[in-house]
Design a protein around this motif. Structure first.
Motif, PDB file in Angstrom:
ATOM      1  N   ARG A  67      29.941  58.521 -24.665  1.00  0.00           N
ATOM      2  CA  ARG A  67      31.191  59.284 -24.641  1.00  0.00           C
ATOM      3  C   ARG A  67      31.754  59.461 -26.039  1.00  0.00           C
ATOM      4  O   ARG A  67      32.174  60.536 -26.431  1.00  0.00           O
ATOM      5  CB  ARG A  67      32.233  58.609 -23.740  1.00  0.00           C
ATOM      6  CG  ARG A  67      33.503  59.462 -23.591  1.00  0.00           C
ATOM      7  CD  ARG A  67      34.544  58.780 -22.764  1.00  0.00           C
ATOM      8  NE  ARG A  67      35.135  57.641 -23.423  1.00  0.00           N
ATOM      9  CZ  ARG A  67      36.067  57.701 -24.386  1.00  0.00           C
ATOM     10  NH1 ARG A  67      36.490  58.852 -24.836  1.00  0.00           N
ATOM     11  NH2 ARG A  67      36.559  56.592 -24.893  1.00  0.00           N
ATOM     12  N   ARG A  68      31.696  58.405 -26.830  1.00  0.00           N
ATOM     13  CA  ARG A  68      32.205  58.487 -28.195  1.00  0.00           C
ATOM     14  C   ARG A  68      31.330  59.383 -29.079  1.00  0.00           C
ATOM     15  O   ARG A  68      31.789  59.919 -30.071  1.00  0.00           O
ATOM     16  CB  ARG A  68      32.348  57.091 -28.780  1.00  0.00           C
ATOM     17  CG  ARG A  68      33.571  56.383 -28.212  1.00  0.00           C
ATOM     18  CD  ARG A  68      33.585  54.891 -28.492  1.00  0.00           C
ATOM     19  NE  ARG A  68      34.738  54.245 -27.920  1.00  0.00           N
ATOM     20  CZ  ARG A  68      34.905  53.965 -26.637  1.00  0.00           C
ATOM     21  NH1 ARG A  68      33.993  54.302 -25.764  1.00  0.00           N
ATOM     22  NH2 ARG A  68      35.991  53.356 -26.199  1.00  0.00           N
ATOM     23  N   ARG A  94      28.853  56.023 -14.079  1.00  0.00           N
ATOM     24  CA  ARG A  94      28.844  55.996 -12.609  1.00  0.00           C
ATOM     25  C   ARG A  94      27.968  54.863 -12.091  1.00  0.00           C
ATOM     26  O   ARG A  94      28.315  54.195 -11.117  1.00  0.00           O
ATOM     27  CB  ARG A  94      28.341  57.330 -12.060  1.00  0.00           C
ATOM     28  CG  ARG A  94      29.353  58.445 -12.161  1.00  0.00           C
ATOM     29  CD  ARG A  94      28.811  59.719 -11.554  1.00  0.00           C
ATOM     30  NE  ARG A  94      29.645  60.848 -11.890  1.00  0.00           N
ATOM     31  CZ  ARG A  94      29.201  61.992 -12.390  1.00  0.00           C
ATOM     32  NH1 ARG A  94      27.904  62.163 -12.594  1.00  0.00           N
ATOM     33  NH2 ARG A  94      30.033  62.960 -12.673  1.00  0.00           N
ATOM     34  N   ALA A  95      26.812  54.667 -12.731  1.00  0.00           N
ATOM     35  CA  ALA A  95      25.919  53.580 -12.316  1.00  0.00           C
ATOM     36  C   ALA A  95      26.609  52.232 -12.510  1.00  0.00           C
ATOM     37  O   ALA A  95      26.538  51.351 -11.639  1.00  0.00           O
ATOM     38  CB  ALA A  95      24.617  53.636 -13.106  1.00  0.00           C
ATOM     39  N   ALA A  96      27.284  52.065 -13.641  1.00  0.00           N
ATOM     40  CA  ALA A  96      28.006  50.812 -13.904  1.00  0.00           C
ATOM     41  C   ALA A  96      29.116  50.611 -12.876  1.00  0.00           C
ATOM     42  O   ALA A  96      29.264  49.512 -12.318  1.00  0.00           O
ATOM     43  CB  ALA A  96      28.584  50.826 -15.319  1.00  0.00           C
ATOM     44  N   LEU A 129      35.218  56.931 -17.262  1.00  0.00           N
ATOM     45  CA  LEU A 129      34.834  58.145 -16.523  1.00  0.00           C
ATOM     46  C   LEU A 129      35.942  59.190 -16.602  1.00  0.00           C
ATOM     47  O   LEU A 129      35.667  60.376 -16.793  1.00  0.00           O
ATOM     48  CB  LEU A 129      34.520  57.815 -15.070  1.00  0.00           C
ATOM     49  CG  LEU A 129      33.089  57.381 -14.807  1.00  0.00           C
ATOM     50  CD1 LEU A 129      32.954  56.772 -13.417  1.00  0.00           C
ATOM     51  CD2 LEU A 129      32.127  58.538 -14.976  1.00  0.00           C
ATOM     52  N   ARG A 130      37.193  58.743 -16.451  1.00  0.00           N
ATOM     53  CA  ARG A 130      38.304  59.699 -16.576  1.00  0.00           C
ATOM     54  C   ARG A 130      38.326  60.319 -17.965  1.00  0.00           C
ATOM     55  O   ARG A 130      38.617  61.497 -18.117  1.00  0.00           O
ATOM     56  CB  ARG A 130      39.630  59.006 -16.260  1.00  0.00           C
ATOM     57  CG  ARG A 130      39.868  58.808 -14.770  1.00  0.00           C
ATOM     58  CD  ARG A 130      41.285  58.360 -14.462  1.00  0.00           C
ATOM     59  NE  ARG A 130      41.581  57.037 -15.001  1.00  0.00           N
ATOM     60  CZ  ARG A 130      41.332  55.899 -14.364  1.00  0.00           C
ATOM     61  NH1 ARG A 130      40.776  55.909 -13.169  1.00  0.00           N
ATOM     62  NH2 ARG A 130      41.647  54.750 -14.908  1.00  0.00           N
ATOM     63  N   ALA A 131      37.991  59.543 -18.976  1.00  0.00           N
ATOM     64  CA  ALA A 131      37.977  60.056 -20.353  1.00  0.00           C
ATOM     65  C   ALA A 131      36.880  61.103 -20.562  1.00  0.00           C
ATOM     66  O   ALA A 131      36.975  61.921 -21.473  1.00  0.00           O
ATOM     67  CB  ALA A 131      37.804  58.904 -21.343  1.00  0.00           C
ATOM     68  N   THR A 132      35.859  61.102 -19.704  1.00  0.00           N
ATOM     69  CA  THR A 132      34.805  62.124 -19.795  1.00  0.00           C
ATOM     70  C   THR A 132      35.183  63.377 -19.016  1.00  0.00           C
ATOM     71  O   THR A 132      34.444  64.353 -19.019  1.00  0.00           O
ATOM     72  CB  THR A 132      33.449  61.620 -19.249  1.00  0.00           C
ATOM     73  OG1 THR A 132      33.549  61.447 -17.838  1.00  0.00           O
ATOM     74  CG2 THR A 132      32.986  60.367 -19.938  1.00  0.00           C
ATOM     75  N   GLY A 133      36.309  63.326 -18.307  1.00  0.00           N
ATOM     76  CA  GLY A 133      36.730  64.454 -17.491  1.00  0.00           C
ATOM     77  C   GLY A 133      36.352  64.309 -16.035  1.00  0.00           C
ATOM     78  O   GLY A 133      36.629  65.181 -15.223  1.00  0.00           O
ATOM     79  N   ASP A 134      35.721  63.203 -15.676  1.00  0.00           N
ATOM     80  CA  ASP A 134      35.327  62.945 -14.302  1.00  0.00           C
ATOM     81  C   ASP A 134      36.513  62.331 -13.560  1.00  0.00           C
ATOM     82  O   ASP A 134      37.398  61.738 -14.164  1.00  0.00           O
ATOM     83  CB  ASP A 134      34.143  61.973 -14.278  1.00  0.00           C
ATOM     84  CG  ASP A 134      33.417  61.951 -12.941  1.00  0.00           C
ATOM     85  OD1 ASP A 134      33.843  62.660 -12.017  1.00  0.00           O
ATOM     86  OD2 ASP A 134      32.422  61.224 -12.835  1.00  0.00           O
ATOM     87  N   VAL A 135      36.523  62.466 -12.259  1.00  0.00           N
ATOM     88  CA  VAL A 135      37.558  61.850 -11.442  1.00  0.00           C
ATOM     89  C   VAL A 135      36.866  60.871 -10.498  1.00  0.00           C
ATOM     90  O   VAL A 135      36.409  61.256  -9.421  1.00  0.00           O
ATOM     91  CB  VAL A 135      38.352  62.905 -10.634  1.00  0.00           C
ATOM     92  CG1 VAL A 135      39.440  62.247  -9.811  1.00  0.00           C
ATOM     93  CG2 VAL A 135      38.931  63.960 -11.558  1.00  0.00           C
ATOM     94  N   PRO A 136      36.749  59.610 -10.920  1.00  0.00           N
ATOM     95  CA  PRO A 136      36.047  58.628 -10.082  1.00  0.00           C
ATOM     96  C   PRO A 136      36.842  58.304  -8.829  1.00  0.00           C
ATOM     97  O   PRO A 136      38.067  58.344  -8.819  1.00  0.00           O
ATOM     98  CB  PRO A 136      35.933  57.405 -10.992  1.00  0.00           C
ATOM     99  CG  PRO A 136      37.055  57.551 -11.965  1.00  0.00           C
ATOM    100  CD  PRO A 136      37.274  59.037 -12.148  1.00  0.00           C
ATOM    101  N   ALA A 137      36.119  57.993  -7.779  1.00  0.00           N
ATOM    102  CA  ALA A 137      36.754  57.612  -6.523  1.00  0.00           C
ATOM    103  C   ALA A 137      37.484  56.291  -6.681  1.00  0.00           C
ATOM    104  O   ALA A 137      37.092  55.438  -7.478  1.00  0.00           O
ATOM    105  CB  ALA A 137      35.702  57.480  -5.424  1.00  0.00           C
TER     106      ALA A 137
END
Length: 155
Positions: free
Chosen positions: A38-39, A51-53, A73-81
């Motif tokens: 991500r960085r 996601r795997a982690a 994950l949120r920092a990547t733009g994903d919305v984790p459950a």
């Protein structure tokens, strides 16, 4: 900026952890690799590792580590459950989805739910459309069984 030599080490570590029986260490390695990716502005690659982690941390009940993976994950733009709680199958839903699912499970139509919550029927349909896969169901008729199995009243 991270060097490509670092990535070789991460890939090697992930590969080695796939061979051992230490899921906690595997998840921590994937989290570190995901943070590094991500960085390095490689968000899509980072999401795979994160996601795997997250899946492993959730399975192990490592809540603090899981929350760290969710934040990445949120920092990547994903919305984790949200984390799924064993006693509440509705815990994976947003508060609005949970409210709509409970009303639909009680037999209210999309139009009735919309009027009660000051939404459009189309918005109600959208929330149900998003909630069904999270709950692992495919039909409205399955909502009552899912809400009955929730031990958290009114949540």
């Amino acid at each position: 900026m991270p060097s490509w030599g670092d990535e070789t080490h991460f890939r090697d570590a992930v590969r080695r952890h796939e061979e051992d029986e230490q899921p906690y260490e595997r998840a921590r390695t994937r989290l570190a690799y995901g943070e590094w990716l991500r960085r390095a502005r490689r968000r899509a690659d980072a999401r795979v590792q994160l996601r795997a982690a997250l899946e492993i941390f959730d399975r192990l009940g490592a809540e603090l580590w899981a929350e760290r993976a969710r934040a990445e994950l949120r920092a990547t733009g994903d919305v984790p459950a949200a984390p799924r709680r064993a006693d509440d199958p509705l815990s994976v839903l947003t508060p609005r989805e949970r409210e709509i699912v409970r009303l639909a499970a009680d037999g209210a139509s999309n139009r009735d739910i919309a009027a009660q919550l000051f939404l459009s029927p189309r918005t109600v349909g959208y929330h149900l459309y998003k909630a069904f896969p999270k709950l692992g169901i495919t039909a409205r008729s399955q909502l009552a069984a899912v809400t009955r199995s929730s031990s958290v009243p009114g949540s």
